[in-house]
Write a protein that holds these residues in place. Structure first.
Motif, short mmCIF file in Angstrom:
data_model
loop_
_atom_site.label_atom_id
_atom_site.label_comp_id
_atom_site.label_asym_id
_atom_site.label_seq_id
_atom_site.Cartn_x
_atom_site.Cartn_y
_atom_site.Cartn_z
N PRO A 5 15.69 116.65 -27.93
CA PRO A 5 16.58 117.18 -26.78
C PRO A 5 17.73 117.98 -27.33
O PRO A 5 18.45 118.41 -26.68
N HIS A 6 17.89 117.93 -28.64
CA HIS A 6 19.46 118.21 -29.08
C HIS A 6 19.31 119.69 -29.85
O HIS A 6 18.21 119.99 -30.19
N LYS A 7 20.22 120.19 -30.10
CA LYS A 7 20.27 121.57 -30.84
C LYS A 7 20.55 121.44 -32.16
O LYS A 7 20.39 122.66 -32.91
N SER A 8 20.70 120.47 -32.85
CA SER A 8 20.81 120.08 -34.17
C SER A 8 19.96 119.05 -34.70
O SER A 8 19.84 118.10 -34.02
N LEU A 9 19.31 119.29 -35.68
CA LEU A 9 18.47 118.34 -36.40
C LEU A 9 19.00 116.89 -36.66
O LEU A 9 18.69 115.92 -36.38
N GLY A 10 20.34 117.26 -37.49
CA GLY A 10 20.86 115.93 -37.99
C GLY A 10 20.36 115.38 -39.36
O GLY A 10 19.14 115.58 -39.61
N LEU A 11 21.02 114.81 -40.20
CA LEU A 11 20.54 114.10 -41.35
C LEU A 11 19.70 112.84 -41.02
O LEU A 11 18.97 112.66 -41.70
N CYS A 12 19.90 112.37 -39.93
CA CYS A 12 19.04 111.22 -39.54
C CYS A 12 17.52 111.49 -39.71
O CYS A 12 16.80 110.80 -40.44
N ASN A 13 17.12 112.60 -38.97
CA ASN A 13 15.66 112.90 -39.09
C ASN A 13 15.45 113.44 -40.40
O ASN A 13 14.11 113.25 -40.84
N ALA A 46 23.53 112.32 -26.22
CA ALA A 46 24.65 113.46 -26.48
C ALA A 46 24.15 114.55 -27.57
O ALA A 46 23.67 114.20 -28.37
N ASP A 47 24.52 115.88 -27.12
CA ASP A 47 24.29 116.85 -27.87
C ASP A 47 25.34 117.17 -28.71
O ASP A 47 26.65 117.20 -28.61
N GLY A 92 12.90 124.81 -37.30
CA GLY A 92 12.79 125.61 -38.32
C GLY A 92 13.43 124.60 -39.38
O GLY A 92 12.90 124.73 -40.62
N VAL A 93 14.57 123.86 -39.29
CA VAL A 93 14.97 123.02 -40.39
C VAL A 93 14.32 122.14 -40.79
O VAL A 93 14.03 121.66 -41.85
#
Length: 256
Positions: free
Chosen positions: A80-88, A11-12, A26-27
């Motif tokens: 595959p996602h548009k946001s890196l997220g805290l997980c990574n 899910a994105d 970039g993040v």
């Protein structure tokens, strides 16, 4: 060591338009460079950087950046996602801790409460990244693979540290090798590359493995008294990998 188990959840999170700096890659790159500075700061605060250890810290930073660069390459290709997220970012933070431990190994620092504390912190963060990925809807093959590879290098560094500082016998190195031996075997035997089924026992063995290696950082246990536990963990790893290999072999032979 946990074997890579792809997560089918993809899910994105809604994307926000922006420059490269705001993109997941970039993040990640910005966070990786910040992590290099954090590595230097953390080592200096915990152990102190001297003229004799400056080049060792530089080597540790180089190894960390090499790992982060490989992860960035995989992210640019497979994420595959548009946001890196805290997980990574949490997984990247664990890689920073591994970098600090690399310098500790190179500097020949004896096990102490500081080495135990940062190793325990890395173990505590393991699992949080996966939970965050599921909570934010960002679970994917890249995140699972990144987590597995950081676990693997973490175990290898701890095993080398225990073998070189006298906390355990040389055979403790075996605890850091299963993931890499399995990866080499997968290059020669394509049927080993099939997706693995989820397994609670595999995760339990992984935690047992890392916990035993971290226990060797306790100053009052770093004297060979955990050799029996290390042997038990080695047997558990052989059982875990052997069971998965047997399952993959049977899946290979099963009719389509």
């Amino acid at each position: 060591m946990r074997h890579p188990t792809p997560d089918n959840q993809t899910a994105d999170v809604p994307a926000k338009p922006g420059s490269f700096a705001a993109s997941p890659l970039g993040v990640f790159c910005g966070a990786a460079l910040t992590g290099a500075l954090l590595l230097v700061f953390s080592y200096d605060m915990l152990f102190g950087i001297t003229a004799e250890t400056t080049h060792l810290v530089a080597i540790g930073v180089g190894l960390y950046l090499a790992g982060a660069t490989l992860a960035a390459f995989r992210l640019s290709r497979d994420f595959p996602h548009k946001s890196l997220g805290l997980c990574n970012l949490v997984t990247l933070g664990r890689l920073v801790i591994v970098g600090v431990l690399c310098v500790v190994v190179l500097a020949g620092i004896a096990p102490n409460w500081a080495t135990f504390g940062i190793a325990a912190l890395a173990l505590g963060l393991d699992g949080i990244d996966g939970w965050l990925a599921r909570k934010q809807g960002l679970a994917c093959d890249f995140g699972a693979r990144f987590d597995v590879e950081v676990d693997a290098i973490f175990a290898l560094v701890l095993a080398v540290y225990a073998a070189t500082n006298g906390a355990a016998g040389p055979f403790v190195i075996l605890l850091g090798l299963p993931h890499y031996l399995f990866s080499i075997a997968r290059l020669q035997l394509p049927w080993l590359n099939q997706p693995l089924r989820p397994s609670f026992s595999r995760k339990t063995v992984c935690v047992f493995q890392i916990s035993a290696l971290i226990a060797l950082q306790l100053p009052f246990l770093a004297d060979g008294r955990l050799d029996l536990i290390i042997a038990a963990v080695t047997i558990a790893l052989i059982w875990s990998f052997g069971r998965d290999i047997r399952w993959l072999w049977r899946k290979r032979e099963a009719p389509v």
